[in-house]
Write an enzyme that holds these catalytic residues in place. Structure first.
Site, PDB file in Angstrom:
ATOM      1  N   ALA A  99      -3.842   7.472  -5.287  1.00  0.00           N
ATOM      2  CA  ALA A  99      -2.433   7.069  -5.347  1.00  0.00           C
ATOM      3  C   ALA A  99      -2.433   5.570  -5.647  1.00  0.00           C
ATOM      4  CB  ALA A  99      -1.752   7.364  -4.017  1.00  0.00           C
ATOM      5  N   ALA A 118       0.850  -1.202   0.000  1.00  0.00           N
ATOM      6  CA  ALA A 118       0.000   0.000   0.000  1.00  0.00           C
ATOM      7  C   ALA A 118       0.880   1.244   0.000  1.00  0.00           C
ATOM      8  CB  ALA A 118      -0.906  -0.014   1.217  1.00  0.00           C
ATOM      9  N   ASN A 119       0.306   2.416   0.169  1.00  0.00           N
ATOM     10  CA  ASN A 119       1.084   3.656   0.283  1.00  0.00           C
ATOM     11  C   ASN A 119       0.410   4.569   1.309  1.00  0.00           C
ATOM     12  OD1 ASN A 119      -0.886   5.429  -1.139  1.00  0.00           O
ATOM     13  ND2 ASN A 119      -0.456   3.980  -2.808  1.00  0.00           N
ATOM     14  N   ARG A 120       1.005   5.730   1.514  1.00  0.00           N
ATOM     15  CA  ARG A 120       0.563   6.590   2.621  1.00  0.00           C
ATOM     16  C   ARG A 120      -0.614   7.504   2.287  1.00  0.00           C
ATOM     17  NH1 ARG A 120       4.324   6.283   6.588  1.00  0.00           N
ATOM     18  NH2 ARG A 120       6.438   5.795   5.913  1.00  0.00           N
TER      19      ARG A 120
END
Ligand code: C5P
Length: 428
Positions: free
Chosen positions: A299, A233-235
């Site tokens: 994102a 995943a990402n932030r």
């Protein structure tokens, strides 16, 4: 407001301020604040909560303001004469100083048992709060949650400062100095003027520029499953994408928001399609077409594990085989390249850590979209997951607009206003 301010030429000259004073030892500084605001040219109307009156008197506030002090929700005289709705409207800004933990909680939840809270709930004016409380109350997760909610609602915050507290403790919790509060008020009013006068909850007054349009927005991160319990995943928090979707709905559009996993409430008046992976997001986007405007703020993970294991990968005392990654579909590029059913205006986002504009220009060419909203997400800026954003709008012809640092809600509203103009100007 009838009385004349002390200084006709100060930086706040002609400005009308409703000053809400909460209860707390710092309330005494509100008297100095009244004086300073008037020195800078503002007209000040004081409103004291019941507990504020334990620390300062309505008479002292009225004497310094040159205006009667409002105190009670069911004050017959004042209800007949002015009313809480007019109090909520008849000013350029509301300043809450000191804003106690209790006051912040009421504002964040919309609980309105007294005049101050009722006015703050009924207003669409810009609000500046200056918190002051015991350091432990300030640092408590409940207060920090309320603070985040208030910021997300568009409230501006000044302080609290660090220092020795009345209870012989040290830390953040001291009311900002009156001159700092006055400076913050000036900055807030200047920023609002520059932003085209969008006030707190200004959506209520947003012109319905997108009535009859379908707006598609992607938001949040994607989760690319490794096994049933692990993922890549990402932030991304989804705050900016969700704010754009909310603003488009406020502007009268039918909005479909395709969102990856986020911890945010669904924006009002928006159809939300929840997805996990990039491939699910692409499928949901394609299913939602046609659209007049597509904004790709998600994102999206660039890669996913080549295979997703059906069962949890066991530790088994040895290092697992390295992950093999494969590229995800590029949703923005796929939709931009459509010959049939391409939305007339396709907008991408570019989160960059360096050479923001250069990379945005290259991205617009590579992806085939019409506009890129570029922002600097290097760690120092705190944009990723944060509440504020500084964006550059880059058009296909290379034109750039750079906006000042604004709350993500405000950025959402301004983006929607600009996209509406572009959409209206495009042929067909
Ligand atoms: O290439 P990069 O990820 O920096 O591009 C960002 C833009 O492309 C964003 O608008 C994002 O939503 C979109 N994007 C996409 N699908 C991907 C990767 C990015 O729609 N797989």
């Amino acid at each position: 407001m009838s009385r004349s301010p002390s200084s006709a030429s100060g930086p706040l000259s002609g400005r009308r301020v409703l000053l809400v004073v909460g209860g707390g030892i710092a309330a005494y500084k509100a008297l100095d604040l009244i004086r300073r605001l008037r020195d800078r040219g503002a007209a000040v109307r004081p409103l004291l909560t019941e507990s504020a009156q334990e620390f300062i008197t309505p008479l002292a506030a009225a004497a310094l303001a040159g205006e009667r002090t409002h105190t009670d929700l069911f004050d017959r005289e004042s209800e007949a004469e002015i009313g809480h709705i007019r109090l909520a409207r008849d000013a350029d800004a509301i300043v809450v100083a000191p804003a106690t933990a209790n006051m912040m909680a009421r504002m964040a939840t919309g609980h309105a048992p007294d005049l101050a809270a009722t006015v703050l709930l009924a207003t669409t004016l810009p609000i500046l709060i200056a918190p002051a409380m015991n350091v432990r109350m300030w640092l408590h997760p409940a207060t920090q949650r309320n603070l985040a909610t208030l910021k997300a609602d568009g409230v501006t915050v000044v302080g609290p400062n660090e220092g020795a507290m009345a209870e012989a403790e040290f830390g953040p919790g001291r009311l900002a100095e009156p001159h700092e509060i006055a400076d913050a008020l000036e900055a807030m009013l200047a920023q609002r003027a520059q932003a085209g006068g969008f006030g707190f909850l200004a959506g209520r007054e947003t012109p319905k520029r997108l009535a009859g349009r379908h707006v598609l927005v992607t938001s949040g991160p994607t989760h690319e499953a490794i096994d049933p319990v692990r993922y890549l995943a990402n932030r991304s928090s989804g705050r900016q994408g969700h704010a754009v979707a909310a603003a488009a709905a406020e502007a009268g559009a039918r909005v479909t928001l395709v969102s990856g996993p986020v911890a945010l409430p669904d924006p009002a008046g928006v159809t939300v399609v929840r997805v996990e992976s990039a491939r699910e997001m692409l499928a949901a986007v394609e299913a939602a077409l046609p659209a007049d405007l597509a904004i790709f703020a998600a994102a999206v993970g660039d890669w996913r594990p080549a295979e997703t294991r059906g069962a949890k990968i066991k530790k088994d005392g040895h290092t697992p085989a390295p992950l093999t990654l494969v590229e995800n579909p590029d949703i923005l590029a796929t939709i931009s390249a459509r010959t049939e059913g391409r939305p007339p205006l396709v907008v991408g986002f570019a989160a960059e850590t360096d050479q923001v504009l250069d990379n945005a220009r290259k991205k617009i060419a590579r992806k085939g979209c019409d506009l890129i909203v570029a922002n600097d997400v290097s760690a120092e800026g705190g944009v990723m997951g944060g509440l504020d954003n500084t964006v550059h709008l880059v058009a296909r012809d290379g034109g750039v607009e750079t906006w000042p640092k604004l709350g993500k809600e405000e950025v959402g509203r301004r983006l929607v206003a600009r996209f509406s103009e572009w959409l209206a100007a495009r042929p067909g």
